[in-house]
Scaffold this active site. Sequence first.
Site, mmCIF file in Angstrom:
data_model
loop_
_atom_site.group_PDB
_atom_site.id
_atom_site.type_symbol
_atom_site.label_atom_id
_atom_site.label_comp_id
_atom_site.label_asym_id
_atom_site.label_seq_id
_atom_site.Cartn_x
_atom_site.Cartn_y
_atom_site.Cartn_z
ATOM 1 N N TYR A 1 -47.904 -39.934 17.703
ATOM 2 C CA TYR A 1 -47.207 -40.665 18.987
ATOM 3 C C TYR A 1 -49.290 -41.110 19.608
ATOM 4 O O TYR A 1 -49.648 -41.406 17.984
ATOM 5 C CB TYR A 1 -47.326 -39.602 20.711
ATOM 6 C CG TYR A 1 -47.339 -40.700 22.100
ATOM 7 C CD1 TYR A 1 -46.157 -41.477 21.422
ATOM 8 C CD2 TYR A 1 -47.838 -40.664 22.694
ATOM 9 C CE1 TYR A 1 -45.734 -42.326 22.341
ATOM 10 C CE2 TYR A 1 -47.707 -41.547 24.015
ATOM 11 C CZ TYR A 1 -46.804 -42.182 24.139
ATOM 12 O OH TYR A 1 -45.808 -43.144 24.628
ATOM 13 N N LYS B 1 -18.060 -35.311 20.191
ATOM 14 C CA LYS B 1 -18.102 -36.603 18.619
ATOM 15 C C LYS B 1 -19.168 -36.309 18.302
ATOM 16 O O LYS B 1 -19.101 -36.641 17.184
ATOM 17 C CB LYS B 1 -17.919 -38.329 19.391
ATOM 18 C CG LYS B 1 -17.188 -38.799 18.774
ATOM 19 C CD LYS B 1 -16.008 -38.822 18.492
ATOM 20 C CE LYS B 1 -15.233 -40.068 17.490
ATOM 21 N NZ LYS B 1 -13.817 -40.212 17.343
#
Length: 756
Positions: A41, A96
């Site tokens: 970050y 899925k």
Amino acid sequence: MSKEKNLIKEALEYHSSKPEGKIEVIPTKPHSTQRDLSLAYSPGVAEPCIEINKKPTDSYKYTSKGNLVAVISNGTAVLGLGNIGAEASKPVMEGKGLLFKIFAGINVFDIEVNETDPNKFIEIVKSIAPTFGGINLEDIKAPEAFEIEKRLKAELDIPVMHDDQHGTAIISAAALLNALELSSKDISNVKIVVSGAGAAAISCTRLYKALGASPENILMCDSKGVIYKGRTDINEEKKEFAVETSDRTLEDAMKNSDVFIGLSKGNIVSPSMLMSMNANPIVFAMANPTPEIDYNLAIKTRKDVIMATGRSDYPNQVNNVLGFPYIFRGALDVRAKDINSEMQLAAVRALADLAKESVPEQVSLAYNVKNMKFGRDYIIPKPFDNRLITRVSMAVAKAAMETGVAQKQITDWKAYEEELLDRMEGADQKLMRLMQTRAKANPKKLLLNNAEEYNVLKAAQILAEEGIAKPILLGKRSKIEATKKEYNLEFDLPILDMDDIENKEKFEKYAQYLYNKRQRNGISSIYHANRLLKSRDYYGPLAVEMGDADALLTGFSKSYKSSLQPILEVIDKDKDSKKVASSMILITKKGPVFIADTSINVEPNSEDLVEITQLTAKLAKALAIKPRVALLSYENFSNCSPISKKVAKAVEILHETEPNLIVDGEMQPDFALDEELLNAFPFSKIGNKTANILIFPDLTSANLSYKLVKGLKYAQVIGPVLMGLSQPIHIMSMRSSVEEIISIATIAVLDAQIRK
């Protein structure tokens, strides 16, 4: 509790157990220190942002975009539940995502959009598309699904596919090609009846036409009957399939038809309707969970029917998981701008071709079917066939490149195949694959004892077909042929039957050799040698010793000890070896671990432990693995108990005689296998990198340890690998599985390669 209620209870517990749901986000970069966080970050993260701003395609280089797919739904057509809304569709979308990950290594964000207006839905998807490398549309009702997919494909430069349309189409098309081949019918001539006119049915029928089906031979039926020219109650999508016909009902349409494609609802096809079809009818009853006609009823009604359903408990399941993970895998890997019809057709043909190849034994075992092969009950591959990722993904990637939608070119297809396999295999499977690749480069004549047994015969078939070895079957010819017939095994491999007349001269030569070698060691006459040689346990090793085979596998039906004794009477120790020992190879997720001695030396002394260590290190090097050896005890560097003193003395000898070998002890196995625990002993020559060879102080502890690991299924176990002999001869464990035989056979071939 009924079976149905029990399933409901189990399903809810499965999804609600902690952590709730089925998927999670896992960091892929180090994050344990302040420096790691400053790179992940602020301030370090600004650098890739700057680079992507200069060159947007660098997002594939610096982020996970290239392996990230969005599974997006508005919940308007979820399974058979209908329009249940976006939030209620989330378990399906998570599911899925799970399938994408486990079958193709693709990461997924599931996104449920609370919007039913097609234009607004399209704008929402377009606005979030920069996050993803591809978009899988899911459970969106027709006819809106057609317009949504069409526009997103046209307006985005990443692959978009509505799986409800194209997944079923691709899988069923592959099954149809193979069913037509089995029934000796031409797709251009057959009469096809399609029950259902939703997104899946329309997409299926379009794909069948692309494969050569004649439009005038296709009758599509919706809930009101046949779609014929002149009907005024059909939308534009259905008008494409309106034909001139006097048929008005599904029953009318099915008369004299060749193919029935069911994408509608359960139990609408009667036995009489099935009987009205032509010879060798092809019936794909894909309504779920209740097919248009029950599988058992269909095969009872007509013995010549070729049947497929959407269910996993019947043969030939049309399962979308055979397609979408690998189609997106291939598309992502070439950064395709689209999933076009050519890519879909490539997937169809790859699936159809794969079904005609020999089925891996692990697939047969997964479905508890012996010798599964191409035929009426096997016209499409099974979901757990690991070859799908290479066959389908590579075919799709090639088609993308050939049709100009690929933004990245693949030039080394062999390297790409390895990359695909690496995605699906951890270190536990990669070593086995690398060993098999080496074996295939120079396969050797491998004599397999106990060839009458199914497992041995099936392993021989796979070894030959994969090119890992050149098997020779040792056993009674009549029994081998009987087993082949019983299990419908179709292959032709050389059989060595000692009773065959042509082997008489060889038998006499072997007997003379054995007598000459052992006449002062227990074999007092040529008669005695002849009598021993009638046992295959002696004949097999002599065949290798005399050069008629390159390697031998024996032991399937006998204990290790009784299999070993004849070998030691026939085969000398290697010129550099003072002992014969054995090692098991544990194929773990962290890499291979060798355990010795597991089978031969019961109470080794310090000098024996030195020899066992040297032999095992030599084996590891032969497999291109740098040995890191820990000699084990129940104490760490204490040198107090008799066992520890024995081990410490062996380590002292090894430090003097093998200065380049990384070896230390005595130590406990958990310390040897844990980097953090090893830090407690900075003086150790192993350092803080874990050991990959564990030398146990006695046979009991070694044997029990590997069998515990094997029983708990923490690792694949290969072996025992015999070490110290002058010939490549190895012993299968009693009643080894086909997979275990193939593994030890691969070791035997590599052993023979090295010696030659």
